[in-house]
Design a protein around this motif. Structure first.
Motif, PDB file in Angstrom:
ATOM      1  N   ASN A 225       0.910  -1.338   0.093  1.00  0.00           N
ATOM      2  CA  ASN A 225      -0.004   0.273   0.012  1.00  0.00           C
ATOM      3  C   ASN A 225       0.973   1.096  -0.037  1.00  0.00           C
ATOM      4  O   ASN A 225       0.509   2.307  -0.787  1.00  0.00           O
ATOM      5  CB  ASN A 225      -0.950  -0.224   1.190  1.00  0.00           C
ATOM      6  N   ASP A 226       1.938   1.310   0.825  1.00  0.00           N
ATOM      7  CA  ASP A 226       2.868   2.352   0.679  1.00  0.00           C
ATOM      8  C   ASP A 226       3.475   2.719  -0.529  1.00  0.00           C
ATOM      9  O   ASP A 226       3.662   3.804  -0.988  1.00  0.00           O
ATOM     10  CB  ASP A 226       4.107   2.129   1.576  1.00  0.00           C
ATOM     11  N   ARG A 227       3.938   1.512  -1.451  1.00  0.00           N
ATOM     12  CA  ARG A 227       4.214   1.635  -2.536  1.00  0.00           C
ATOM     13  C   ARG A 227       3.261   2.088  -3.642  1.00  0.00           C
ATOM     14  O   ARG A 227       3.532   3.158  -4.403  1.00  0.00           O
ATOM     15  CB  ARG A 227       4.804   0.498  -3.235  1.00  0.00           C
ATOM     16  N   ILE A 228       2.124   1.721  -3.505  1.00  0.00           N
ATOM     17  CA  ILE A 228       1.126   2.265  -4.377  1.00  0.00           C
ATOM     18  C   ILE A 228       0.784   3.633  -4.261  1.00  0.00           C
ATOM     19  O   ILE A 228       0.698   4.490  -5.069  1.00  0.00           O
ATOM     20  CB  ILE A 228      -0.409   1.537  -4.184  1.00  0.00           C
ATOM     21  N   LYS A 229       0.668   4.239  -2.926  1.00  0.00           N
ATOM     22  CA  LYS A 229       0.507   5.393  -2.550  1.00  0.00           C
ATOM     23  C   LYS A 229       1.478   6.357  -3.016  1.00  0.00           C
ATOM     24  O   LYS A 229       1.374   7.776  -3.535  1.00  0.00           O
ATOM     25  CB  LYS A 229       0.029   5.887  -1.051  1.00  0.00           C
ATOM     26  N   HIS A 230       2.809   6.019  -2.860  1.00  0.00           N
ATOM     27  CA  HIS A 230       3.849   6.892  -3.148  1.00  0.00           C
ATOM     28  C   HIS A 230       4.075   6.882  -4.576  1.00  0.00           C
ATOM     29  O   HIS A 230       4.242   8.081  -5.105  1.00  0.00           O
ATOM     30  CB  HIS A 230       5.299   6.136  -2.641  1.00  0.00           C
ATOM     31  N   CYS A 231       3.815   6.106  -5.412  1.00  0.00           N
ATOM     32  CA  CYS A 231       3.826   6.115  -6.544  1.00  0.00           C
ATOM     33  C   CYS A 231       2.752   7.109  -7.466  1.00  0.00           C
ATOM     34  O   CYS A 231       3.107   7.737  -8.550  1.00  0.00           O
ATOM     35  CB  CYS A 231       3.757   4.605  -7.578  1.00  0.00           C
ATOM     36  N   LEU A 232       1.519   7.017  -6.916  1.00  0.00           N
ATOM     37  CA  LEU A 232       0.347   7.804  -7.465  1.00  0.00           C
ATOM     38  C   LEU A 232       0.766   9.348  -6.980  1.00  0.00           C
ATOM     39  O   LEU A 232       0.525  10.039  -7.807  1.00  0.00           O
ATOM     40  CB  LEU A 232      -0.822   7.302  -6.586  1.00  0.00           C
ATOM     41  N   SER A 233       1.481   9.437  -5.873  1.00  0.00           N
ATOM     42  CA  SER A 233       1.781  10.887  -5.413  1.00  0.00           C
ATOM     43  C   SER A 233       2.986  11.113  -6.534  1.00  0.00           C
ATOM     44  O   SER A 233       2.888  12.657  -6.741  1.00  0.00           O
ATOM     45  CB  SER A 233       2.476  10.929  -4.130  1.00  0.00           C
ATOM     46  N   HIS A 234       3.782  10.586  -7.016  1.00  0.00           N
ATOM     47  CA  HIS A 234       4.792  10.783  -7.940  1.00  0.00           C
ATOM     48  C   HIS A 234       3.950  11.259  -9.148  1.00  0.00           C
ATOM     49  O   HIS A 234       4.543  12.360  -9.813  1.00  0.00           O
ATOM     50  CB  HIS A 234       5.814   9.745  -8.106  1.00  0.00           C
ATOM     51  N   VAL A 235       3.240  10.400  -9.774  1.00  0.00           N
ATOM     52  CA  VAL A 235       2.782  10.657 -10.932  1.00  0.00           C
ATOM     53  C   VAL A 235       1.908  11.881 -10.929  1.00  0.00           C
ATOM     54  O   VAL A 235       1.731  12.784 -12.161  1.00  0.00           O
ATOM     55  CB  VAL A 235       1.996   9.421 -11.592  1.00  0.00           C
ATOM     56  N   ALA A 236       1.425  12.216  -9.799  1.00  0.00           N
ATOM     57  CA  ALA A 236       0.521  13.614  -9.455  1.00  0.00           C
ATOM     58  C   ALA A 236       1.396  14.813  -9.469  1.00  0.00           C
ATOM     59  O   ALA A 236       0.903  15.814  -9.156  1.00  0.00           O
ATOM     60  CB  ALA A 236      -0.230  13.360  -8.295  1.00  0.00           C
ATOM     61  N   GLY A 237       2.671  14.420  -9.564  1.00  0.00           N
ATOM     62  CA  GLY A 237       3.775  15.547  -9.235  1.00  0.00           C
ATOM     63  C   GLY A 237       3.976  16.113  -7.686  1.00  0.00           C
ATOM     64  O   GLY A 237       4.484  16.878  -7.505  1.00  0.00           O
ATOM     65  N   GLU A 238       3.432  15.284  -6.738  1.00  0.00           N
ATOM     66  CA  GLU A 238       3.709  15.710  -5.661  1.00  0.00           C
ATOM     67  C   GLU A 238       4.829  15.042  -4.734  1.00  0.00           C
ATOM     68  O   GLU A 238       5.091  15.085  -3.544  1.00  0.00           O
ATOM     69  CB  GLU A 238       2.189  15.230  -4.643  1.00  0.00           C
TER      70      GLU A 238
END
Length: 207
Positions: A177-190
């Motif tokens: 879940n941590d990997r998923i959240k981090h990757c989604l934050s990255h693709v969102a530019g955050e």
């Protein structure tokens, strides 16, 4: 290498079982059991310890005479092999285990044999081999037990334990879940790329 497994009966967590020719059906001793009250999978607290004198059941607990080997499959990509070294250092810092070595099952050094010898040189009388694999398969059922037994032949009197792979440990839910959240934050530019994806540009949205 395959051999028949002796029939073992456990009456209590403190029981000891001996046999002349232990086989390698280790998964029978470290198989996950289901806790019906909590509906979670918990590891059994017994592992198989093997030495020239037979088989015995050991309770959990790392002592000064124990050496731990964390073994992965091994890769032709050096960065993957170096990542295991980084994990072992993280593991050492967290656990404070005195004798701890990385090993690769194949394709790269150090081998299980190398790591086994290094642990013995540092004073280990029992070696705990922990597969850094997700699910049980041939490597856990056959290859790692065979390679570890071969390594142990050069160190009479030194026993070894092969633990279960990562399996269905509930803490893996947090990791994924941590990997998923981090990757989604990255693709969102955050957020920046994580340590795994850094410099690869792989963490992105594909259309």
């Amino acid at each position: 290498m395959e051999a028949s497994s002796p029939s073992l009966n456990f009456r209590s967590p403190t029981s000891r079982v001996t046999g002349r020719k232990p086989g390698w059906a280790i998964p029978e001793l470290v198989r996950l059991r289901k806790n019906h009250l909590k509906n979670r999978y918990l590891p059994l607290r017994l592992c198989l310890a093997t030495a020239n004198g037979g088989v015995r059941v050991e309770l959990n607990g790392i002592g000064d005479g124990d050496g731990v080997i964390i073994v992965d499959h091994g890769s032709r990509r050096q960065e993957s092999n170096l990542m295991l070294n980084e994990f072992v250092e993280m593991f050492r810092e967290k656990t404070k285990y005195r004798i701890l070595e990385p090993a690769h099952m194949e394709l790269a050094e150090p081998s299980i044999k190398d790591a086994f010898g290094l642990c013995v040189q540092q004073g280990a009388h029992r070696i705990i081999v922990s597969p850094f694999f997700l699910f049980p398969g041939r490597h856990w059922h056959q290859d790692i037990p065979s390679l570890t037994a071969e390594a142990a032949k050069e160190h009479p009197g030194v026993s070894f334990v092969i633990t279960a792979p990562l399996g269905l440990h509930e803490l893996l839910v947090d990791v994924v879940n941590d990997r998923i959240k981090h990757c989604l934050s990255h693709v969102a530019g955050e957020a920046d790329e994580c340590s795994v994806c850094a410099g690869t540009g792989k963490c992105q949205v594909y259309n």
